[in-house]
Design an enzyme around this catalytic site. Structure first.
Site, PDB file in Angstrom:
ATOM      1  N   TYR A  79       0.845  -1.199   0.000  1.00  0.00           N
ATOM      2  CA  TYR A  79       0.000   0.000   0.000  1.00  0.00           C
ATOM      3  C   TYR A  79       0.880   1.250   0.000  1.00  0.00           C
ATOM      4  O   TYR A  79       0.620   2.207  -0.715  1.00  0.00           O
ATOM      5  CB  TYR A  79      -0.902  -0.019   1.235  1.00  0.00           C
ATOM      6  CG  TYR A  79      -1.929   1.080   1.237  1.00  0.00           C
ATOM      7  CD1 TYR A  79      -3.157   0.903   0.604  1.00  0.00           C
ATOM      8  CD2 TYR A  79      -1.671   2.299   1.852  1.00  0.00           C
ATOM      9  CE1 TYR A  79      -4.101   1.912   0.585  1.00  0.00           C
ATOM     10  CE2 TYR A  79      -2.609   3.317   1.839  1.00  0.00           C
ATOM     11  CZ  TYR A  79      -3.820   3.131   1.205  1.00  0.00           C
ATOM     12  OH  TYR A  79      -4.756   4.139   1.185  1.00  0.00           O
ATOM     13  N   PHE A 131      -9.185  19.447 -24.821  1.00  0.00           N
ATOM     14  CA  PHE A 131      -9.607  18.057 -24.878  1.00  0.00           C
ATOM     15  C   PHE A 131     -10.882  17.960 -24.034  1.00  0.00           C
ATOM     16  O   PHE A 131     -11.065  18.740 -23.100  1.00  0.00           O
ATOM     17  CB  PHE A 131      -8.508  17.102 -24.377  1.00  0.00           C
ATOM     18  CG  PHE A 131      -8.948  15.674 -24.523  1.00  0.00           C
ATOM     19  CD1 PHE A 131      -9.076  15.110 -25.778  1.00  0.00           C
ATOM     20  CD2 PHE A 131      -9.318  14.919 -23.421  1.00  0.00           C
ATOM     21  CE1 PHE A 131      -9.565  13.813 -25.939  1.00  0.00           C
ATOM     22  CE2 PHE A 131      -9.800  13.621 -23.578  1.00  0.00           C
ATOM     23  CZ  PHE A 131      -9.920  13.072 -24.841  1.00  0.00           C
ATOM     24  N   THR A 132     -11.759  17.002 -24.373  1.00  0.00           N
ATOM     25  CA  THR A 132     -13.098  16.952 -23.743  1.00  0.00           C
ATOM     26  C   THR A 132     -13.038  16.976 -22.210  1.00  0.00           C
ATOM     27  O   THR A 132     -13.669  17.822 -21.563  1.00  0.00           O
ATOM     28  CB  THR A 132     -13.862  15.687 -24.200  1.00  0.00           C
ATOM     29  OG1 THR A 132     -13.005  14.558 -24.017  1.00  0.00           O
ATOM     30  CG2 THR A 132     -14.276  15.784 -25.641  1.00  0.00           C
ATOM     31  N   ASP A 222       0.206  18.824 -21.538  1.00  0.00           N
ATOM     32  CA  ASP A 222      -0.514  17.547 -21.568  1.00  0.00           C
ATOM     33  C   ASP A 222       0.288  16.644 -22.503  1.00  0.00           C
ATOM     34  O   ASP A 222       0.301  16.825 -23.721  1.00  0.00           O
ATOM     35  CB  ASP A 222      -1.939  17.764 -22.090  1.00  0.00           C
ATOM     36  CG  ASP A 222      -2.725  16.454 -22.163  1.00  0.00           C
ATOM     37  OD1 ASP A 222      -2.114  15.372 -22.170  1.00  0.00           O
ATOM     38  OD2 ASP A 222      -3.971  16.522 -22.231  1.00  0.00           O
ATOM     39  N   LYS A 265      -2.042   6.113 -22.991  1.00  0.00           N
ATOM     40  CA  LYS A 265      -1.457   6.440 -24.295  1.00  0.00           C
ATOM     41  C   LYS A 265       0.061   6.430 -24.182  1.00  0.00           C
ATOM     42  O   LYS A 265       0.730   5.605 -24.776  1.00  0.00           O
ATOM     43  CB  LYS A 265      -1.949   7.803 -24.767  1.00  0.00           C
ATOM     44  CG  LYS A 265      -3.442   7.832 -25.099  1.00  0.00           C
ATOM     45  CD  LYS A 265      -3.936   9.241 -25.340  1.00  0.00           C
ATOM     46  CE  LYS A 265      -5.437   9.283 -25.545  1.00  0.00           C
ATOM     47  NZ  LYS A 265      -5.879   9.163 -26.924  1.00  0.00           N
ATOM     48  N   ARG A 388     -15.870  12.838 -33.492  1.00  0.00           N
ATOM     49  CA  ARG A 388     -15.194  13.968 -32.866  1.00  0.00           C
ATOM     50  C   ARG A 388     -15.691  15.228 -33.550  1.00  0.00           C
ATOM     51  O   ARG A 388     -15.050  15.795 -34.415  1.00  0.00           O
ATOM     52  CB  ARG A 388     -13.670  13.854 -32.977  1.00  0.00           C
ATOM     53  CG  ARG A 388     -13.069  12.669 -32.253  1.00  0.00           C
ATOM     54  CD  ARG A 388     -12.763  12.875 -30.784  1.00  0.00           C
ATOM     55  NE  ARG A 388     -13.882  12.786 -29.880  1.00  0.00           N
ATOM     56  CZ  ARG A 388     -13.747  12.520 -28.567  1.00  0.00           C
ATOM     57  NH1 ARG A 388     -12.564  12.295 -28.038  1.00  0.00           N
ATOM     58  NH2 ARG A 388     -14.789  12.486 -27.781  1.00  0.00           N
ATOM     59  N   PHE A 454     -21.621  12.448 -25.481  1.00  0.00           N
ATOM     60  CA  PHE A 454     -21.211  11.489 -26.524  1.00  0.00           C
ATOM     61  C   PHE A 454     -20.950  10.089 -25.955  1.00  0.00           C
ATOM     62  O   PHE A 454     -21.005   9.114 -26.680  1.00  0.00           O
ATOM     63  CB  PHE A 454     -19.966  12.000 -27.259  1.00  0.00           C
ATOM     64  CG  PHE A 454     -18.764  12.215 -26.376  1.00  0.00           C
ATOM     65  CD1 PHE A 454     -18.566  13.428 -25.745  1.00  0.00           C
ATOM     66  CD2 PHE A 454     -17.831  11.203 -26.177  1.00  0.00           C
ATOM     67  CE1 PHE A 454     -17.458  13.630 -24.924  1.00  0.00           C
ATOM     68  CE2 PHE A 454     -16.728  11.392 -25.375  1.00  0.00           C
ATOM     69  CZ  PHE A 454     -16.546  12.618 -24.738  1.00  0.00           C
TER      70      PHE A 454
HETATM   71  N1  F0G Z   1      -5.508  14.472 -22.552  1.00  0.00           N
HETATM   72  C1  F0G Z   1      -5.525  14.004 -23.799  1.00  0.00           C
HETATM   73  C2  F0G Z   1      -4.804  14.749 -24.873  1.00  0.00           C
HETATM   74  C3  F0G Z   1      -6.199  12.814 -24.091  1.00  0.00           C
HETATM   75  O1  F0G Z   1      -6.200  12.360 -25.334  1.00  0.00           O
HETATM   76  C4  F0G Z   1      -6.865  12.124 -23.049  1.00  0.00           C
HETATM   77  C5  F0G Z   1      -7.617  10.918 -23.312  1.00  0.00           C
HETATM   78  C6  F0G Z   1      -6.812  12.660 -21.754  1.00  0.00           C
HETATM   79  C7  F0G Z   1      -6.120  13.842 -21.539  1.00  0.00           C
HETATM   80  C8  F0G Z   1      -7.475  11.986 -20.597  1.00  0.00           C
HETATM   81  O2  F0G Z   1      -6.761  10.848 -20.245  1.00  0.00           O
HETATM   82  O3  F0G Z   1      -8.353   8.959 -20.698  1.00  0.00           O
HETATM   83  O4  F0G Z   1      -6.346   8.631 -19.239  1.00  0.00           O
HETATM   84  O5  F0G Z   1      -8.248   9.981 -18.459  1.00  0.00           O
HETATM   85  N2  F0G Z   1      -7.996  10.559 -24.464  1.00  0.00           N
HETATM   86  C9  F0G Z   1      -8.751   9.344 -24.756  1.00  0.00           C
HETATM   87  C10 F0G Z   1      -9.035   9.245 -26.229  1.00  0.00           C
HETATM   88  C11 F0G Z   1      -9.954   9.172 -23.929  1.00  0.00           C
HETATM   89  O6  F0G Z   1      -9.746   8.298 -26.618  1.00  0.00           O
HETATM   90  O7  F0G Z   1      -8.550  10.045 -27.025  1.00  0.00           O
HETATM   91  P1  F0G Z   1      -7.461   9.534 -19.630  1.00  0.00           P
END
Ligand code: F0G
Length: 481
Positions: A79, A131-132, A222, A265, A388, A454
Site C-alpha cells: 500500500y 480536450f473533452t 498535456d 497512451k 469527434r 457522446f
Molecule cells: N488528454 C488528452 C490529450 C487525451 O487524449 C486524453 C484521453 C486525456 C487527456 C485523458 O486521459 O483517458 O487517461 O483519463 N484521451 C482518450 C481518447 C480518452 O480516446 O482520445 P485519460
C-alpha cells in the site's frame, strides 16, 4: 524503420513481431445493423464482440512489449512505500528532469487535481486546443477555456507540419487583455487530439514558454500524445533532426512547469501521472492524491501497470517504436486520399481522421454528420471509430447546439496492434462507403445526457437510411459472404 529503402512502392515496415494474438470475428452486415441499433447508434455503446477492427481509441489498448510484460512480474505490492513507485519516479526524473511526481489512475484525474488547485472562478486557461475531459474539469471549477490554435490548425487540408502550434500573437494579446493574474495556467497539448493528432513544434513551445516566464504564468504540458509529437519534431522540424528523442524530450520538459499524462497512451499501459517542478505546488496537489486516487505510492494504479509504465516510457525513447503509429496513419491517410476520401492532412498521430463535413456535405451539422458517418463506417466494415464533432461538444447554457469547428471521425490506430492488411481492409470499406455516401443521412437524439453526452447518448437515424445502406452493401458484396 524510417531508413529502409524499397525496390518497389514503400510500405510501413513493422519493427516488431506479434507473439500474442486475439481472435477476431467479422459479423455479417445484418448483424451489425442490429448491433448498432441496440447501441443507440453510438459507437461507444457497441459491444466489442460485435466489432471487427476496434479503432475507437488508442487509449489503454496499445500492444505491450515482452519487456513490459516481464517487468510486471517484479511488481512490489504494498500500500505504501512500494519499490515499484520509486523505480517509476526515478525513470520519470531521468527522462524529464523534473523532481516531483504524483501518480494518478489516469489522465483526467490529473486534470481534476490540476483544476481544483489552480483554476479559480472566472479565471482563464489559454490552450492550443481543448480536450473533452480537460475542458469539463476547468469549467466545473468556474474557469473558461480559450483556444488559440494557429488558424491553419482548423483547416482540414494543409501542408503545415505543425498544426498543433499555439498562436503566439493571440497568447500575448490574451495576457494583455486579462492580465496575468487572471490566467490560471497556459496548457499545451502534445499531438493535439481533437484536431487530428496534430503536433506542435519545439520552436513554438519555446516561444510559449518565454511569454509564460515573462508573466510568471505556469506552463502545463498535456503529454498524453507526446510519443507522436516527439516523432514529428524529429522528422519534420529540420532544425532538430540531429537531436535524439531523449534530447527532444528534455527540451520539451525544460519548457514546462507541470507535465501530466494519460499512461493509457504514453507508455502503452493504463494509469497516469503528473510531474511538477515547484515544491509548494507539489505539496498542495499531493494532499489531494490520497483523497481522490489512492495512497501516494500507487495513486489508484496497479503496481503491475506501474512497472510496465517504467519500461514503456523507456521504450518511448526508441524511434522505431514511436514511428509505427505515425507511419501506419500516414499510409492509411494517403490511401484514402487516393480514393478521394476527405481526410485531415498532413497525417497526424493517434489515428486517421476523416472529414465528415465534406464526406457528408448534404447532412447539416445539427444532424451530427460525424456521428452518422461513424455509424455508416461500422455498418460498412464492422470498424468502430469515434465521433469527434458536434456530438462531442456540450450544449451552450441557453440549450442551443455548440457547433463544432470540425466534424471528424477518428479511426484510431493503437500502437503495434493492427496489421497492414487490416488497414487495407478499412481503406477498402471506407472507399466503398464514399462512393455510396449519398445514401447516408443524419441522426437525432433519443436520450441526451447533460455532461459528456457522446459517451452515453442514444440516437436514431432521421430516416430509414441505414436500411438502404445495408441493402446496397448486400447487393455489392453479395458474393463475399
Ligand atoms: N488528454 C488528452 C490529450 C487525451 O487524449 C486524453 C484521453 C486525456 C487527456 C485523458 O486521459 O483517458 O487517461 O483519463 N484521451 C482518450 C481518447 C480518452 O480516446 O482520445 P485519460
Amino acid at each position: 524503420m524510417t531508413n529502409i529503402k524499397f525496390f518497389g512502392d514503400p510500405v510501413p515496415l513493422e519493427m516488431h513481431k506479434v507473439r500474442i494474438v486475439q481472435k477476431l470475428t467479422l459479423q455479417p452486415i445484418e448483424k451489425r445493423a442490429e448491433a448498432i441499433s441496440e447501441a443507440g447508434n453510438n459507437t461507444f455503446l457497441l459491444k466489442n464482440r460485435d466489432v471487427f477492427l476496434d479503432m475507437l481509441t488508442d487509449s489503454g489498448v496499445n500492444a505491450m512489449s515482452d519487456r513490459q510484460l516481464a517487468a510486471m512480474m517484479i511488481a512490489d505490492d504494498s500500500y505504501a512505500g512500494s519499490e515499484t513507485h520509486y523505480r517509476l519516479e526515478q525513470k520519470l526524473r531521468e527522462l524529464f528532469d523534473m523532481q516531483y511526481f504524483l501518480p494518478t489512475h489516469q489522465g483526467r484525474a490529473c486534470e481534476h487535481i490540476l483544476s481544483k488547485v489552480l483554476v479559480k472562478p472566472e479565471s482563464i486557461v489559454p490552450m492550443n486546443y481543448h480536450f473533452t475531459t480537460t475542458k469539463s474539469h476547468i469549467t466545473l471549477n468556474g474557469g473558461t477555456v480559450e483556444e488559440i490554435i494557429i488558424d491553419e490548425g482548423l483547416k482540414v487540408t494543409s501542408s503545415n507540419p505543425f498544426k498543433g502550434n499555439m498562436d503566439i500573437g493571440k497568447l500575448d494579446a490574451l495576457i494583455k487583455q486579462h492580465g496575468p493574474a487572471k490566467i490560471s495556467f497556459v496548457r499545451m497539448e502534445a499531438g493535439t487530439n481533437l484536431i487530428g493528432g496534430q503536433p506542435f513544434a519545439l520552436d513554438n513551445l519555446e516561444k510559449v514558454q518565454m511569454l509564460c516566464r515573462e508573466h510568471s504564468i505556469p506552463l502545463v504540458l498535456d503529454a498524453s500524445l507526446l510519443a507522436d509529437n516527439l516523432y514529428f519534431i524529429k522528422t519534420r522540424e529540420e532544425k532538430y533532426k540531429n537531436l535524439t528523442i531523449e534530447e527532444i524530450t528534455r527540451r520539451i520538459a525544460a519548457c514546462s512547469d507541470i507535465i501530466y499524462f494519460s499512461a493509457r497512451k504514453l507508455g502503452c499501459v493504463r494509469g497516469g501521472g503528473m510531474l511538477i517542478r515547484d515544491k509548494a505546488l507539489f505539496l498542495k496537489m499531493r494532499g489531494l492524491i490520497p483523497l481522490f486516487e489512492g495512497f501516494l505510492t500507487y495513486g489508484g494504479m496497479s503496481v503491475r501497470e506501474m512497472e510496465a509504465m517504467t519500461i514503456g516510457l523507456e521504450e518511448t525513447m526508441d524511434e522505431d517504436m514511436i514511428s509505427q503509429g505515425p507511419l501506419f496513419i500516414a499510409y492509411m491517410t494517403e490511401e484514402l486520399q487516393k480514393a478521394g476520401v476527405p481526410v485531415i492532412t498532413p497525417p497526424g498521430g493517434l489515428g486517421c481522421h476523416i472529414d465528415a463535413k465534406q464526406f457528408l456535405d448534404h447532412v447539416p451539422q445539427e444532424q451530427y454528420p460525424a456521428g452518422a458517418l461513424a455509424v455508416a463506417i461500422y455498418l460498412a466494415g464492422s470498424i468502430r471509430g469515434m465521433e469527434r464533432g458536434t456530438l462531442s461538444e456540450q450544449r451552450n447554457p441557453d440549450g442551443s447546439e455548440q457547433l463544432s469547428n470540425m466534424e471528424l471521425v477518428r479511426l484510431a490506430l493503437p500502437r503495434r496492434v493492427f496489421t497492414l492488411s487490416q488497414v487495407k481492409y478499412a481503406v477498402d470499406r471506407i472507399s466503398w462507403l464514399h462512393q455510396n455516401r449519398r445514401l447516408i443521412e443524419g441522426l437525432e437524439f433519443e436520450e441526451e445526457p447533460e455532461i459528456l453526452r457522446f459517451f452515453f447518448g442514444r440516437l436514431k437515424p432521421v430516416s430509414d437510411w441505414k436500411n438502404k445502406l445495408t441493402a446496397k452493401f448486400r447487393k455489392d458484396f453479395d458474393d463475399s459472404l
